[in-house]
Scaffold this motif. Structure first.
Motif, PDB file in Angstrom:
ATOM      1  N   CYS A 170      -0.554   6.691  -1.397  1.00  0.00           N
ATOM      2  CA  CYS A 170      -1.289   5.283  -1.634  1.00  0.00           C
ATOM      3  C   CYS A 170      -1.086   4.846  -3.043  1.00  0.00           C
ATOM      4  O   CYS A 170      -1.559   5.285  -3.956  1.00  0.00           O
ATOM      5  CB  CYS A 170      -2.770   5.760  -1.395  1.00  0.00           C
ATOM      6  SG  CYS A 170      -3.790   4.575  -1.457  1.00  0.00           S
ATOM      7  N   CYS A 173      -4.280   4.131  -5.234  1.00  0.00           N
ATOM      8  CA  CYS A 173      -5.010   5.542  -5.678  1.00  0.00           C
ATOM      9  C   CYS A 173      -4.198   6.399  -6.426  1.00  0.00           C
ATOM     10  O   CYS A 173      -4.373   7.376  -6.869  1.00  0.00           O
ATOM     11  CB  CYS A 173      -5.737   6.068  -4.611  1.00  0.00           C
ATOM     12  SG  CYS A 173      -7.038   5.060  -3.898  1.00  0.00           S
ATOM     13  N   CYS A 236      -5.409   7.921   3.060  1.00  0.00           N
ATOM     14  CA  CYS A 236      -5.622   8.356   1.726  1.00  0.00           C
ATOM     15  C   CYS A 236      -6.923   9.238   1.379  1.00  0.00           C
ATOM     16  O   CYS A 236      -7.922   8.853   1.874  1.00  0.00           O
ATOM     17  CB  CYS A 236      -5.766   7.070   0.835  1.00  0.00           C
ATOM     18  SG  CYS A 236      -6.247   7.350  -0.867  1.00  0.00           S
ATOM     19  N   CYS A 239      -9.346   6.609  -1.159  1.00  0.00           N
ATOM     20  CA  CYS A 239     -10.053   5.354  -0.658  1.00  0.00           C
ATOM     21  C   CYS A 239      -9.947   5.366   0.960  1.00  0.00           C
ATOM     22  O   CYS A 239     -10.571   4.296   1.443  1.00  0.00           O
ATOM     23  CB  CYS A 239      -8.969   4.088  -1.221  1.00  0.00           C
ATOM     24  SG  CYS A 239      -7.536   3.984  -0.395  1.00  0.00           S
TER      25      CYS A 239
HETATM   26 ZN   LIG Z   1      -6.064   5.254  -1.568  1.00  0.00          ZN
END
Ligand SMILES: [Zn+2]
Length: 280
Positions: A170, A173, A236, A239
């Protein structure tokens, strides 16, 4: 600080699997006489060391995924150091568990350094069918063999590293995605594959036709020219964003070949949750 802790955590995972692998290699050798680590094809191709290196490095793989540590220069450096340590550990355990014919321990008579020199230079390598050609004592070539085995061991680790580099991340993040669901579909022809692959994203991802296509079973008998589509839903852990990954393979009559051009990763809009679609 956090980076130091995660790096140490990953190194520790690699160290644990490396030590376990070394113990396994020496145990098998002592029980059966078969040494996987020195197994070579055509004398110099260190296939056994490669397999051992792969097993030893598996800890880095799972450690990196767990700690969300991207593979980098530091990881490669740790791999080299721990690989060298593991190879020495294998030699040392062979030395400390070697029992002579009269039942005494070899380590009572010679030092480790002497043992290592003897075992490398006095080893006999055999070539040819059923290994009938004894090449005689390896001599200083034995050190080269140990070096080739070290390279093989490292390559086993490097393949784990490459495998890790291909794992989706991701971007927002900087975390590894976790797989949330998987569908495998098979198609008999390019047209059938295209009718799915090219049409799927013409539907909005929150629409019923989209869910319907993902839920549907597509299955054909495996024969030359048939395709496999692996559809993985990733999420993810931070998030909660989701992403669908497609990878396609074609069967050439003997084995499956990846078609890299058809590999794609499509991010889902925020708040879209397709877990139930993939579970169904
Ligand atoms: Zn994420």
């Amino acid at each position: 600080m956090k980076s130091f802790i995660t790096s140490s955590g990953v190194a520790l995972c690699g160290l644990v699997t490396s030590v376990l692998t070394a113990v396994g290699v020496v145990l098998v050798q002592n029980l059966t006489g078969f040494n996987l680590f020195t197994l070579s094809f055509w004398v110099v191709l260190p296939v056994g060391a490669f397999l051992v290196g792969f097993a030893a490095a598996s800890g880095y793989f799972f450690g990196s995924l767990y700690f969300h540590k991207k593979p980098g220069l530091l990881l490669l450096l740790q791999m080299v150091l721990i690989a060298a340590f593991t190879q020495l550990l294998i030699y040392y355990m062979e030395y400390s568990t070697l029992i002579l014919d009269d039942g005494t321990k070899a380590s009572e008579y010679i030092a480790f350094g002497q043992y290592l020199d003897l075992s490398l230079t006095k080893a006999h390598y055999r070539i040819g069918r059923s290994a009938q050609h004894d090449m005689g004592e390896a001599g200083s070539f034995g050190y080269w063999m140990a070096f080739f085995q070290f390279i093989g061991f490292m390559l086993g680790g490097v393949s784990v590293y490459v495998f890790l580099s291909g794992r989706p991340i991701c971007q927002a993040c900087d975390k590894y995605f976790r797989p949330l669901g998987k569908k495998i579909k098979s198609f008999g022809s390019t047209d059938d594959l295209a009718a799915y692959y090219d049409v799927l994203y013409t539907h909005p991802v929150v629409s019923e036709p989209f869910s319907q296509m993902i839920r549907s079973e597509y299955k054909v008998k495996t024969e030359k020219g048939s395709f496999n589509l692996t559809e993985t839903l990733h999420g993810c852990p931070q998030c909660k964003a989701q992403m669908i990954e497609h990878s396609v393979q074609v069967f050439n009559g003997q084995d499956w070949k990846d078609i890299d051009q058809l590999k794609r990763q499509v991010s889902m809009p925020e708040t879209v949750n397709l877990v139930s679609v993939f579970k169904a």
